[in-house]
Design an enzyme around this catalytic site. Structure first.
Site, PDB file in Angstrom:
ATOM      1  N   SER A  84       7.058  -1.552  -0.408  1.00 14.75           N
ATOM      2  CA  SER A  84       7.657  -3.054  -0.184  1.00 14.75           C
ATOM      3  C   SER A  84       9.351  -2.516  -0.385  1.00 14.75           C
ATOM      4  O   SER A  84       9.314  -1.527  -1.087  1.00 14.75           O
ATOM      5  CB  SER A  84       7.778  -3.702  -0.893  1.00 14.75           C
ATOM      6  OG  SER A  84       8.499  -4.491  -0.787  1.00 14.75           O
TER       7      SER A  84
ATOM      8  N   SER B 153       5.037  -1.622  -9.398  1.00  8.72           N
ATOM      9  CA  SER B 153       4.306  -0.532  -8.902  1.00  8.72           C
ATOM     10  C   SER B 153       4.359  -0.600  -7.570  1.00  8.72           C
ATOM     11  O   SER B 153       3.598  -0.119  -6.992  1.00  8.72           O
ATOM     12  CB  SER B 153       3.088  -2.769  -8.388  1.00  8.72           C
ATOM     13  OG  SER B 153       3.755  -3.229  -7.633  1.00  8.72           O
ATOM     14  N   LYS B 154       5.192  -0.666  -6.633  1.00 11.33           N
ATOM     15  CA  LYS B 154       5.681  -0.482  -5.579  1.00 11.33           C
ATOM     16  C   LYS B 154       6.330   1.306  -5.099  1.00 11.33           C
ATOM     17  O   LYS B 154       5.547   1.516  -4.427  1.00 11.33           O
ATOM     18  CB  LYS B 154       6.568  -1.014  -3.795  1.00 11.33           C
ATOM     19  CG  LYS B 154       5.717  -3.253  -4.181  1.00 11.33           C
ATOM     20  CD  LYS B 154       4.072  -2.666  -3.339  1.00 11.33           C
ATOM     21  CE  LYS B 154       3.979  -4.117  -3.639  1.00 11.33           C
ATOM     22  NZ  LYS B 154       1.918  -4.110  -2.753  1.00 11.33           N
TER      23      LYS B 154
ATOM     24  N   ASN C  99      -3.872  -3.151   1.338  1.00 13.44           N
ATOM     25  CA  ASN C  99      -2.536  -3.780   1.815  1.00 13.44           C
ATOM     26  C   ASN C  99      -2.931  -4.936   0.520  1.00 13.44           C
ATOM     27  O   ASN C  99      -1.395  -5.333   0.021  1.00 13.44           O
ATOM     28  CB  ASN C  99      -3.296  -4.692   2.455  1.00 13.44           C
ATOM     29  CG  ASN C  99      -2.726  -5.813   2.953  1.00 13.44           C
ATOM     30  OD1 ASN C  99      -1.235  -6.059   3.462  1.00 13.44           O
ATOM     31  ND2 ASN C  99      -3.259  -6.520   2.498  1.00 13.44           N
TER      32      ASN C  99
ATOM     33  N   TYR D  81       6.688  -5.551 -10.203  1.00 14.93           N
ATOM     34  CA  TYR D  81       6.927  -5.553  -8.525  1.00 14.93           C
ATOM     35  C   TYR D  81       7.273  -4.578  -8.260  1.00 14.93           C
ATOM     36  O   TYR D  81       6.209  -3.806  -7.489  1.00 14.93           O
ATOM     37  CB  TYR D  81       6.630  -7.144  -8.227  1.00 14.93           C
ATOM     38  CG  TYR D  81       6.640  -6.664  -6.161  1.00 14.93           C
ATOM     39  CD1 TYR D  81       4.622  -7.255  -6.077  1.00 14.93           C
ATOM     40  CD2 TYR D  81       7.022  -6.869  -6.057  1.00 14.93           C
ATOM     41  CE1 TYR D  81       4.616  -7.287  -4.577  1.00 14.93           C
ATOM     42  CE2 TYR D  81       7.309  -6.873  -4.299  1.00 14.93           C
ATOM     43  CZ  TYR D  81       6.009  -6.855  -3.637  1.00 14.93           C
ATOM     44  OH  TYR D  81       5.610  -6.954  -2.418  1.00 14.93           O
ATOM     45  N   ALA D  82       8.359  -4.798  -8.510  1.00 16.45           N
ATOM     46  CA  ALA D  82       8.906  -2.987  -7.632  1.00 16.45           C
ATOM     47  C   ALA D  82       8.521  -1.778  -8.063  1.00 16.45           C
ATOM     48  O   ALA D  82       8.683  -1.094  -7.478  1.00 16.45           O
ATOM     49  CB  ALA D  82      10.505  -3.447  -8.202  1.00 16.45           C
TER      50      ALA D  82
END
Length: 246
Positions: free
Chosen positions: A138, A155-156, A86, A152-153
């Site tokens: 995400s 990594s998700k 998480n 971030y995008a």
């Protein structure tokens, strides 16, 4: 949904979503191993889950320490049945603003830590013929990020790839791998790291007219961790309030 006798490791357990997940799994009888770098917050969670929560302070950026902690936990508990990856950090930097050091730090926490823990815990799950892997991805993975940044995008999206790969490999051994992809959960990432303008713009775009509650995410994880989810693997559960279908 009964998880009595099962042990669940939850990373980022000190955050809004992580603590909700820990409490949800504990409510079904699971023993919780709560990982976070904030030991004060972990102590508070352990107090709420008196006797069934083992707090472990570790910085997920320290890969050598994390690998050692994972091996120690396996030795101490025999096996860990449920892993919820998480923990994560947010960056709003778009492509031109991304620096390589920032990229690597975000990937260490959002992706590398999940891989390290999965690799460490899966052998015990396979040997026991039962296990649950749940990765917190995400909406950003398939939307290009919207208010979130490039790293971030990506990594998700990588976590979704890890989910699919683990699901394909581990299905014959009674181990499932799934992901939950929330959009705009009421956490400090929304309340503190997005501007009021961004929050209002995203809220107006969500068909259900509100942000997601951490307990709703925890409920989805609780299902994916349960014995009743054994025929569900390699799936991403979208929790985006109708922002995007399919």
């Amino acid at each position: 949904m009964e998880l009595k006798g099962r042990t669940a490791l939850v990373t980022g357990a000190g955050g809004s979503i992580g603590s909700a997940i820990a409490c949800a799994l504990a409510s079904e009888g699971a023993t919780i191993i709560a990982l976070d770098r904030d030991e004060d917050v972990l102590s508070a969670i352990a107090g709420r889950l008196d006797g069934i929560c083992h707090p472990v302070g570790v910085d997920l950026r320290d890969q050598e320490k994390l690998e050692a902690v994972a091996q120690d936990l396996v030795s101490e508990h025999g096996r860990i049945d449920i892993l919820v990856n998480n923990a994560g950090i947010l960056s709003g930097d778009k492509l031109a603003a991304v620096t390589l050091p920032d990229w690597h730090e975000l990937m260490r926490i959002n992706v590398d830590a999940a891989m390290i823990l999965t690799r460490a815990l899966v052998p015990g799950m396979r040997e026991n013929g039962w296990g649950r892997l749940v990765n917190m991805t995400s909406f950003a993975w398939k939307s290009g990020g919207l208010t979130a940044g490039t790293a971030y995008a990506v990594s998700k999206a990588a976590l979704v790839g890890l989910t699919y790969s683990a699901a394909r490999e581990l299905a014959p051994y009674g181990v499932t791998a799934n992901a939950v992809a929330p959009a705009y959960v009421l956490t400090p990432m929304i309340t503190e790291q997005l501007s009021e303008e961004d929050r209002n713009r995203q809220l107006s775009a969500i068909p259900v007219g509100r942000f997601c509650d951490p307990d709703e995410v925890a409920h989805a994880v609780r299902y994916l961790a349960s014995p009743l989810s054994g025929f569900v693997t390699g799936m991403v559960i979208d929790m985006n309030g109708g922002l995007q279908f399919g």
